[in-house]
Design a protein around this motif. Structure first.
Motif, PDB file in Angstrom:
ATOM      1  N   THR A 207       0.841  -1.189   0.000  1.00 44.50           N
ATOM      2  CA  THR A 207       0.000   0.000   0.000  1.00 44.50           C
ATOM      3  C   THR A 207       0.878   1.241   0.000  1.00 44.50           C
ATOM      4  O   THR A 207       1.822   1.355   0.785  1.00 44.50           O
ATOM      5  CB  THR A 207      -0.991  -0.010   1.186  1.00 44.50           C
ATOM      6  N   LEU A 225       7.492  -3.956  -9.917  1.00 45.91           N
ATOM      7  CA  LEU A 225       6.235  -4.708  -9.927  1.00 45.91           C
ATOM      8  C   LEU A 225       6.507  -6.198 -10.124  1.00 45.91           C
ATOM      9  O   LEU A 225       5.813  -7.047  -9.549  1.00 45.91           O
ATOM     10  CB  LEU A 225       5.313  -4.189 -11.025  1.00 45.91           C
ATOM     11  N   THR A 233      -1.393  -7.839  -4.138  1.00 42.23           N
ATOM     12  CA  THR A 233      -2.260  -6.707  -4.474  1.00 42.23           C
ATOM     13  C   THR A 233      -1.525  -5.401  -4.219  1.00 42.23           C
ATOM     14  O   THR A 233      -0.893  -5.230  -3.172  1.00 42.23           O
ATOM     15  CB  THR A 233      -3.551  -6.728  -3.639  1.00 42.23           C
ATOM     16  N   LEU A 234      -1.623  -4.483  -5.162  1.00 46.23           N
ATOM     17  CA  LEU A 234      -1.071  -3.139  -5.017  1.00 46.23           C
ATOM     18  C   LEU A 234      -2.209  -2.173  -4.743  1.00 46.23           C
ATOM     19  O   LEU A 234      -3.188  -2.124  -5.486  1.00 46.23           O
ATOM     20  CB  LEU A 234      -0.335  -2.728  -6.295  1.00 46.23           C
ATOM     21  N   ASN A 236      -3.052   1.879  -4.209  1.00 49.28           N
ATOM     22  CA  ASN A 236      -2.515   3.238  -4.360  1.00 49.28           C
ATOM     23  C   ASN A 236      -3.599   4.252  -4.046  1.00 49.28           C
ATOM     24  O   ASN A 236      -4.569   4.411  -4.781  1.00 49.28           O
ATOM     25  CB  ASN A 236      -1.977   3.475  -5.775  1.00 49.28           C
ATOM     26  N   THR A 245       1.635   3.191 -14.898  1.00 52.11           N
ATOM     27  CA  THR A 245       0.424   2.486 -15.331  1.00 52.11           C
ATOM     28  C   THR A 245       0.702   1.560 -16.506  1.00 52.11           C
ATOM     29  O   THR A 245       0.158   0.449 -16.578  1.00 52.11           O
ATOM     30  CB  THR A 245      -0.676   3.496 -15.706  1.00 52.11           C
ATOM     31  N   LEU A 248       2.082  -1.482 -15.061  1.00 51.77           N
ATOM     32  CA  LEU A 248       1.144  -2.209 -14.205  1.00 51.77           C
ATOM     33  C   LEU A 248       0.101  -2.980 -15.016  1.00 51.77           C
ATOM     34  O   LEU A 248      -0.282  -4.099 -14.649  1.00 51.77           O
ATOM     35  CB  LEU A 248       0.444  -1.233 -13.251  1.00 51.77           C
ATOM     36  N   LEU A 252      -1.762  -6.774 -14.471  1.00 58.29           N
ATOM     37  CA  LEU A 252      -3.172  -6.909 -14.114  1.00 58.29           C
ATOM     38  C   LEU A 252      -3.941  -7.707 -15.158  1.00 58.29           C
ATOM     39  O   LEU A 252      -4.776  -8.552 -14.821  1.00 58.29           O
ATOM     40  CB  LEU A 252      -3.799  -5.517 -13.952  1.00 58.29           C
ATOM     41  N   ALA A 259      -5.158  -5.101  -7.928  1.00 61.31           N
ATOM     42  CA  ALA A 259      -4.921  -3.708  -7.548  1.00 61.31           C
ATOM     43  C   ALA A 259      -6.180  -3.066  -7.014  1.00 61.31           C
ATOM     44  O   ALA A 259      -7.301  -3.388  -7.445  1.00 61.31           O
ATOM     45  CB  ALA A 259      -4.393  -2.910  -8.741  1.00 61.31           C
ATOM     46  N   LEU A 261      -7.055   0.840  -6.819  1.00 62.15           N
ATOM     47  CA  LEU A 261      -6.514   2.113  -7.292  1.00 62.15           C
ATOM     48  C   LEU A 261      -7.529   3.227  -7.084  1.00 62.15           C
ATOM     49  O   LEU A 261      -8.571   3.264  -7.748  1.00 62.15           O
ATOM     50  CB  LEU A 261      -6.155   2.007  -8.780  1.00 62.15           C
ATOM     51  N   THR A 264      -4.855   7.385 -10.300  1.00 62.63           N
ATOM     52  CA  THR A 264      -4.234   6.799 -11.487  1.00 62.63           C
ATOM     53  C   THR A 264      -3.519   7.899 -12.259  1.00 62.63           C
ATOM     54  O   THR A 264      -3.659   9.092 -11.971  1.00 62.63           O
ATOM     55  CB  THR A 264      -5.288   6.159 -12.411  1.00 62.63           C
ATOM     56  N   VAL A 281      -9.333  -5.773 -10.335  1.00 66.43           N
ATOM     57  CA  VAL A 281      -9.045  -4.370 -10.058  1.00 66.43           C
ATOM     58  C   VAL A 281     -10.270  -3.702  -9.452  1.00 66.43           C
ATOM     59  O   VAL A 281     -11.378  -3.816  -9.979  1.00 66.43           O
ATOM     60  CB  VAL A 281      -8.641  -3.616 -11.346  1.00 66.43           C
TER      61      VAL A 281
END
Length: 328
Positions: A207, A225, A233-234, A236, A245, A248, A252, A259, A261, A264, A281
């Motif tokens: 996180t 990454l 899981t990321l 942000n 992005t 990423l 994904l 993720a 998000l 972005t 996501v």
């Protein structure tokens, strides 16, 4: 400030309190300080304190020349980087913000995201929608759950510290990366200090709570990454620019990572972005910060600081110019 924000931020009770603290019309709102109307220009000429929020005009030399009596700025929101200029510091203007109040809902959003990510809620929701029938969920979700998981917190900011605090009741290992926080301080917070690469390698959930500065631009690039474990899981909630992005998206789309998000790059993804449709996501439109009733917490804190100023006391949470180089 932004049109309409004052009405959402300050209740009638807030305005009544402001009227007892200052000689002002508590319903007077200035939207443009750079090209002020006669009424705003007259108010600026007499102002000793500005109560600001999102959308405030940058307080540059021109604006400050029109406010010769200005001594303090109370920002009823988070970061002051948009409007507090070097000219403010040069003139000795003292500044405070409601960043501490705005940190709380972001941390709460993050806590919910962490717990849901480890519980694999997005996966089970999607699969249940597909199957619509009895199923052996214990078998399919045999690797789900929060017990014994590792959470990596990037940034010992107000929000990062609050996230660590909120995680204490849970059986989780917490790692912390922050170049300005040593091992002893991390341990005091309840985390283990690690490198950023080490955090990525070991964390089930990462996180991000670092500031948007040149050193953090795309700190989560393709190489970093790729260090994250399969199924990690990321999250942000900081700034979109901290995550590349373009790097990423392949992670994904392949399903290797998930993720959450709230921010972005760009702020609003293109209409055809896979981020809107990917089942792994959770994409939200920058809503982790203060909204609705939470705005009133920031107003409460801002008026507390106004009261301290009127009593001749120092701000409880002053903004320190040097800290802005490595903070939000």
């Amino acid at each position: 400030m932004e049109p309409g924000i004052a009405e959402r931020l300050f209740t009638d009770a807030h305005r009544a309190r402001l009227a007892t603290l200052t000689r002002t019309d508590p319903r007077f709102v200035a939207h443009d300080l750079a090209d002020p109307s006669p009424a705003v220009a007259a108010a600026l000429a007499e102002a000793e304190l500005l109560l600001t929020c999102w959308g405030v005009t940058p307080l540059d030399e021109r604006v400050l020349d029109a406010a010769p009596r200005l001594r303090a700025v109370v920002h009823a929101a988070g970061s002051v980087k948009h409007h507090i200029t070097q000219a403010c510091w040069d003139r000795g203007i003292v500044v405070t913000s409601a960043a501490a109040a705005n940190a709380l809902p972001v941390a709460e959003y993050t806590l919910a995201a962490i717990l849901f990510a480890n519980k694999r809620v997005l996966h089970s929701r999607r699969r249940y929608h597909q199957l619509r029938a009895p199923h052996d969920w214990r078998e399919e979700l045999h690797d789900a759950g929060n017990y014994g998981r590792t959470v990596g917190v990037v940034g010992a900011s107000r929000i990062g510290r609050r996230v660590i605090e909120l995680l204490r009741p849970f059986d989780l290992r917490v790692l912390l990366y922050d170049p300005y926080t040593d091992a002893a301080e991390a341990a005091r917070l309840g985390a283990e200090a690690v490198t950023l690469d080490g955090l990525c390698l070991r964390s089930d959930v990462v996180t991000v709570h670092a500031p948007e500065i040149p050193a953090t631009h795309h700190m989560f690039d393709a190489r970093r990454l790729a260090l994250m474990p399969d199924g990690a899981t990321l999250i942000n909630t900081a700034r979109g620019s901290l995550v590349d992005t373009d790097a990423l998206l392949p992670e994904l789309v392949s399903g290797r990572l998930g993720a959450v998000l709230d921010v972005t790059e760009p702020d609003v993804p293109p209409a055809d972005s896979p981020l809107y449709e990917l089942p792994n996501v959770l994409l939200t439109p920058h809503v982790a910060g203060s909204l609705g009733q939470e705005l009133h917490r920031m107003a409460d804190l801002a008026l507390d600081e106004v009261e301290r100023y009127t009593l001749g006391r120092p701000f409880a949470d002053p903004v320190v110019p040097a800290a802005l180089n490595h903070s939000a």
